[in-house]
Design a protein around this motif. Structure first.
Motif, PDB file in Angstrom:
ATOM      1  N   VAL A  56     131.633  42.386   5.211  1.00 28.02           N
ATOM      2  CA  VAL A  56     132.961  41.872   5.539  1.00 28.02           C
ATOM      3  C   VAL A  56     133.998  42.964   5.286  1.00 28.02           C
ATOM      4  O   VAL A  56     133.787  43.871   4.490  1.00 28.02           O
ATOM      5  CB  VAL A  56     133.316  40.613   4.710  1.00 28.02           C
ATOM      6  N   ARG A  57     135.117  42.846   5.948  1.00 32.15           N
ATOM      7  CA  ARG A  57     136.213  43.795   5.768  1.00 32.15           C
ATOM      8  C   ARG A  57     136.975  43.451   4.493  1.00 32.15           C
ATOM      9  O   ARG A  57     136.774  42.402   3.900  1.00 32.15           O
ATOM     10  CB  ARG A  57     137.158  43.740   6.963  1.00 32.15           C
ATOM     11  N   ASP A  59     139.858  42.409   4.197  1.00 31.44           N
ATOM     12  CA  ASP A  59     140.624  41.174   4.343  1.00 31.44           C
ATOM     13  C   ASP A  59     139.725  39.938   4.423  1.00 31.44           C
ATOM     14  O   ASP A  59     140.203  38.826   4.593  1.00 31.44           O
ATOM     15  CB  ASP A  59     141.542  41.240   5.568  1.00 31.44           C
ATOM     16  N   GLY A  60     138.410  40.127   4.318  1.00 28.65           N
ATOM     17  CA  GLY A  60     137.470  39.009   4.314  1.00 28.65           C
ATOM     18  C   GLY A  60     136.931  38.645   5.682  1.00 28.65           C
ATOM     19  O   GLY A  60     136.037  37.822   5.795  1.00 28.65           O
ATOM     20  N   SER A  61     137.455  39.253   6.737  1.00 27.02           N
ATOM     21  CA  SER A  61     136.959  38.950   8.082  1.00 27.02           C
ATOM     22  C   SER A  61     135.617  39.653   8.303  1.00 27.02           C
ATOM     23  O   SER A  61     135.363  40.709   7.731  1.00 27.02           O
ATOM     24  CB  SER A  61     137.975  39.391   9.137  1.00 27.02           C
ATOM     25  N   PRO A  62     134.770  39.066   9.129  1.00 32.38           N
ATOM     26  CA  PRO A  62     133.457  39.674   9.351  1.00 32.38           C
ATOM     27  C   PRO A  62     133.578  40.995  10.109  1.00 32.38           C
ATOM     28  O   PRO A  62     134.467  41.163  10.944  1.00 32.38           O
ATOM     29  CB  PRO A  62     132.708  38.635  10.187  1.00 32.38           C
ATOM     30  N   SER A  64     132.651  43.397  12.911  1.00 28.38           N
ATOM     31  CA  SER A  64     132.056  43.290  14.242  1.00 28.38           C
ATOM     32  C   SER A  64     132.124  44.659  14.898  1.00 28.38           C
ATOM     33  O   SER A  64     133.011  45.464  14.614  1.00 28.38           O
ATOM     34  CB  SER A  64     132.794  42.262  15.094  1.00 28.38           C
ATOM     35  N   THR A  69     133.203  43.418  20.876  1.00 27.03           N
ATOM     36  CA  THR A  69     134.541  43.002  21.294  1.00 27.03           C
ATOM     37  C   THR A  69     134.762  43.335  22.765  1.00 27.03           C
ATOM     38  O   THR A  69     135.312  42.527  23.518  1.00 27.03           O
ATOM     39  CB  THR A  69     135.613  43.673  20.415  1.00 27.03           C
ATOM     40  N   ARG A  92     140.120  49.453  17.183  1.00 23.78           N
ATOM     41  CA  ARG A  92     139.680  48.065  17.010  1.00 23.78           C
ATOM     42  C   ARG A  92     140.846  47.092  17.128  1.00 23.78           C
ATOM     43  O   ARG A  92     140.745  46.054  17.781  1.00 23.78           O
ATOM     44  CB  ARG A  92     138.996  47.903  15.651  1.00 23.78           C
ATOM     45  N   SER A  93     141.971  47.434  16.518  1.00 23.16           N
ATOM     46  CA  SER A  93     143.130  46.537  16.546  1.00 23.16           C
ATOM     47  C   SER A  93     143.626  46.311  17.970  1.00 23.16           C
ATOM     48  O   SER A  93     144.033  45.209  18.335  1.00 23.16           O
ATOM     49  CB  SER A  93     144.252  47.074  15.662  1.00 23.16           C
ATOM     50  N   ILE A  96     141.164  43.910  19.758  1.00 23.39           N
ATOM     51  CA  ILE A  96     141.337  42.531  19.296  1.00 23.39           C
ATOM     52  C   ILE A  96     142.611  41.930  19.878  1.00 23.39           C
ATOM     53  O   ILE A  96     142.621  40.776  20.314  1.00 23.39           O
ATOM     54  CB  ILE A  96     141.319  42.473  17.758  1.00 23.39           C
ATOM     55  N   ARG A 100     142.753  38.732  22.359  1.00 23.51           N
ATOM     56  CA  ARG A 100     143.566  37.576  21.956  1.00 23.51           C
ATOM     57  C   ARG A 100     144.542  37.171  23.069  1.00 23.51           C
ATOM     58  O   ARG A 100     144.847  35.994  23.238  1.00 23.51           O
ATOM     59  CB  ARG A 100     144.322  37.921  20.682  1.00 23.51           C
TER      60      ARG A 100
END
Length: 103
Positions: A56-57, A59-62, A64, A69, A92-93, A96, A100
């Motif tokens: 996990v990162r 920030d707690g996000s998985p 990937s 993506t 990556r940002s 994403i 989104r």
């Protein structure tokens, strides 16, 4: 003859559990006096089902892969993945954010 690394009682302790992950391996390690890494190796060598902890990162996000993506973007846009060749090199940002914004 050398002594076995794991005694029958140690093996019985391991086999007394029905599921295995990092926390269970650490618990078993304390009980039998082995390192958690050694217990995980023994669980796998016995062919018992071991669930690997997914990274996990901060920030707690998985975690990937950017390729995953990009594949999701291609699917959302109903495009061929090959048409988006090179998009995985984008930050990556940005990927994403793009995913989104796709309706």
């Amino acid at each position: 003859m050398s002594n076995p690394n794991y005694t029958p009682s140690m093996l019985a302790t391991i086999k007394g559990y029905d599921s295995f992950n990092k926390d269970v391996a650490a618990e078993i390690a304390v009980k039998i006096g082995k390192s958690p890494r050694s217990v995980i190796a023994k669980i796998k060598s016995l062919g018992l089902p071991y669930t690997v902890q997914r990274p996990v990162r901060k920030d707690g996000s998985p975690v990937s892969r950017k390729a995953e993506t990009v594949a999701a973007i291609a699917k959302a846009l109903d495009m061929d993945l090959n048409d988006l060749d090179g998009l995985a090199k984008a930050p990556r940002s940005a990927l994403i954010a793009l995913l989104r914004e796709i309706p």
